[in-house]
Enzyme design. Structure first.
Site, PDB file in Angstrom:
ATOM      1  N   ASP A 191       0.861  -1.186   0.000  1.00 56.57           N
ATOM      2  CA  ASP A 191       0.000   0.000   0.000  1.00 56.57           C
ATOM      3  C   ASP A 191       0.896   1.236   0.000  1.00 56.57           C
ATOM      4  O   ASP A 191       1.617   1.480   0.961  1.00 56.57           O
ATOM      5  CB  ASP A 191      -0.890   0.007   1.253  1.00 56.57           C
ATOM      6  CG  ASP A 191      -1.851   1.199   1.281  1.00 56.57           C
ATOM      7  OD1 ASP A 191      -1.811   2.027   0.339  1.00 56.57           O
ATOM      8  OD2 ASP A 191      -2.632   1.300   2.239  1.00 56.57           O
ATOM      9  N   GLU A 217      -1.927  -1.325  -3.485  1.00 55.76           N
ATOM     10  CA  GLU A 217      -3.016  -0.402  -3.138  1.00 55.76           C
ATOM     11  C   GLU A 217      -2.568   1.047  -3.330  1.00 55.76           C
ATOM     12  O   GLU A 217      -1.448   1.407  -2.957  1.00 55.76           O
ATOM     13  CB  GLU A 217      -3.400  -0.658  -1.681  1.00 55.76           C
ATOM     14  CG  GLU A 217      -4.645   0.069  -1.217  1.00 55.76           C
ATOM     15  CD  GLU A 217      -5.059  -0.439   0.166  1.00 55.76           C
ATOM     16  OE1 GLU A 217      -5.212  -1.670   0.330  1.00 55.76           O
ATOM     17  OE2 GLU A 217      -5.205   0.386   1.079  1.00 55.76           O
ATOM     18  N   ASP A 242      -8.303   2.795  -2.563  1.00 56.11           N
ATOM     19  CA  ASP A 242      -8.637   2.908  -1.135  1.00 56.11           C
ATOM     20  C   ASP A 242      -9.125   4.322  -0.853  1.00 56.11           C
ATOM     21  O   ASP A 242     -10.328   4.603  -0.935  1.00 56.11           O
ATOM     22  CB  ASP A 242      -7.427   2.517  -0.285  1.00 56.11           C
ATOM     23  CG  ASP A 242      -7.672   2.706   1.203  1.00 56.11           C
ATOM     24  OD1 ASP A 242      -8.833   2.932   1.593  1.00 56.11           O
ATOM     25  OD2 ASP A 242      -6.716   2.652   1.990  1.00 56.11           O
ATOM     26  N   LYS A 266     -13.828   0.298   3.815  1.00 60.02           N
ATOM     27  CA  LYS A 266     -13.584   0.656   5.216  1.00 60.02           C
ATOM     28  C   LYS A 266     -14.902   1.084   5.843  1.00 60.02           C
ATOM     29  O   LYS A 266     -15.497   2.077   5.412  1.00 60.02           O
ATOM     30  CB  LYS A 266     -12.560   1.791   5.311  1.00 60.02           C
ATOM     31  CG  LYS A 266     -11.144   1.335   4.996  1.00 60.02           C
ATOM     32  CD  LYS A 266     -10.141   2.452   5.102  1.00 60.02           C
ATOM     33  CE  LYS A 266      -8.735   1.913   4.878  1.00 60.02           C
ATOM     34  NZ  LYS A 266      -7.749   2.981   4.595  1.00 60.02           N
ATOM     35  N   GLN A 294      -8.809   1.907   9.221  1.00 58.49           N
ATOM     36  CA  GLN A 294      -8.594   3.355   9.268  1.00 58.49           C
ATOM     37  C   GLN A 294      -7.857   3.711  10.576  1.00 58.49           C
ATOM     38  O   GLN A 294      -8.207   4.656  11.253  1.00 58.49           O
ATOM     39  CB  GLN A 294      -9.945   4.073   9.170  1.00 58.49           C
ATOM     40  CG  GLN A 294      -9.813   5.504   8.685  1.00 58.49           C
ATOM     41  CD  GLN A 294     -11.096   6.007   8.071  1.00 58.49           C
ATOM     42  OE1 GLN A 294     -11.565   5.463   7.085  1.00 58.49           O
ATOM     43  NE2 GLN A 294     -11.661   7.051   8.644  1.00 58.49           N
TER      44      GLN A 294
HETATM   45 MG   LIG Z   1      -4.713   2.059   2.120  1.00 63.72          MG
END
Ligand SMILES: [Mg+2]
Length: 366
Positions: A191, A217, A242, A266, A294
């Site tokens: 990510d 990501e 994301d 999320k 998060q």
């Molecule tokens: Mg992320």
């Protein structure tokens, strides 16, 4: 049953060490506990984790929007009438984390009113999720030591590496060291939190070829539409959206424009209601999803597990559920345990996040 009062309680709990990623750094969990009180005495609760770097919401903005804008319009409504609640909140643009916490509080209330765990109301697919643990932004050997320790201590076999550093060699070296040290069976994915350009991401993919990485990501800003689309077309692994996809509308835009071909869900920014819309879009289009974190507290992590375990598509991959281990304390009365690499849902009415009132009194800021 009517909504009688809504509280947005700011609190702050220090992390045991500052958390770093390409888009910022945080030292304390400065969150907001949302509480919706009903006239029959029932209470719905959820955690709102502001991420100023990512979504522009702050602890103050979340408190204000809930108490000054949403609450006056929501008081008096039946918490079962979620369509009405969302119509009210939809009149205000953005503020996804504030809206998400109100939504999860409502689901918590519904579960309590019906005497049913929320994971069953949402779908009831299974009772636990595999855990993915996040690593990153430290020397390669330290990352490997942490991964080995989490493998041993918690049985975790999936790791997300936070990348996005320059020069690229730092993260590329970390990928090689982790793969060599963890062996071929452990899942590794990346990510970058928009830390690179699309072309830099392409170079990283070339220089990590053969390591069996499973996803990349948010490699670059999704607004770099043309080069991002080229990256998605050329990449041998899914490019996950994301922070570019907090709403179902954003998910549609990124999937249709070719800016992503997998989606991170999320619950902290989508609530359960919009997360289900996003999941429906993705499963309808045959797009992979992941359950993201998060930097959630244990209260937030229980919400993610409740949603993730409720649906088949969200259990195919490990969920990012272990960030709470970086906190020095938590509000959850009965702590979460990770065993054999999994976190279980709670078979009690609601989301299952009972709050320790003494801890709330200690950490609350007003
Ligand atoms: Mg992320």
């Amino acid at each position: 049953m009517k909504i009688q009062r809504i509280e947005a309680i700011p609190y702050s709990i220090p992390y045991s060490h500052p958390l770093k990623f390409a888009s910022g750094e945080v030292a304390d969990a400065e969150h907001v506990l949302v509480r919706i009180h009903c006239d029959d005495g029932l209470l719905g609760e959820a955690d709102a984790p502001p991420r100023p770097y990512t979504y522009g919401e702050t602890q103050d903005s979340i408190t204000t929007i809930i108490e000054k804008v949403f609450a006056p319009q929501l008081i008096g409504l039946d918490p079962f009438d979620r369509g009405k609640v969302h119509e009210v909140m939809g009149r205000t643009v953005n503020n996804q984390v504030a809206k998400g916490a109100v939504d999860i509080s409502l689901w918590d209330l519904l579960g309590k009113a019906l005497g049913t765990p929320v994971h069953k109301l949402l779908g009831g697919y299974t009772d636990s999720m595999r855990v993915s643990h996040m690593l990153g932004f430290r020397p390669a050997q330290e990352l490997l030591d942490e991964a080995l320790r989490f493998g041993q201590e918690y049985g975790i076999t999936t790791f997300k590496l936070k990348v996005g550093r320059r020069p690229l060699g730092l993260d590329i070296e970390a990928c090689h060291v982790l793969r060599n040290g963890l062996g071929p069976e452990v899942e590794l994915y990346l990510d970058a939190n928009r830390g690179w350009s699309a072309n830099e991401a392409m170079e990283v993919l070339r220089r990590t070829e053969g390591l069996g990485l499973t996803m990349l990501e948010e490699p670059c800003d999704a607004k770099e539409a043309m080069s991002r689309r080229r990256l998605v077309e050329k990449s041998p692994i899914p490019i996950v959206g994301d922070e570019s996809v907090p709403t179902a509308g954003d998910v549609s835009r990124e999937l249709l424009s070719g800016g992503s071909n997998a989606i991170c869900i999320k619950t902290a920014r989508s609530g359960f209601t919009e997360a289900q819309q996003i999941l429906g879009l993705c499963t309808g289009l045959g797009v992979d999803v992941t359950m993201g974190n998060q930097i959630d507290t244990q209260v937030g992590s229980l919400a993610t597990v409740s949603f993730g375990a409720a649906h088949e598509a969200t259990t195919r991959r490990a969920g990012e559920l272990s960030n709470f281990l970086d906190m020095s304390d938590d509000l959850l009365a009965d702590p979460i345990t990770i065993s054999a690499g999994r976190i279980s849902v709670r078979d009690i009415p609601g989301v299952g996040a009972g709050i320790d009132e003494d801890k709330l009194a200690r950490y609350r800021q007003n």
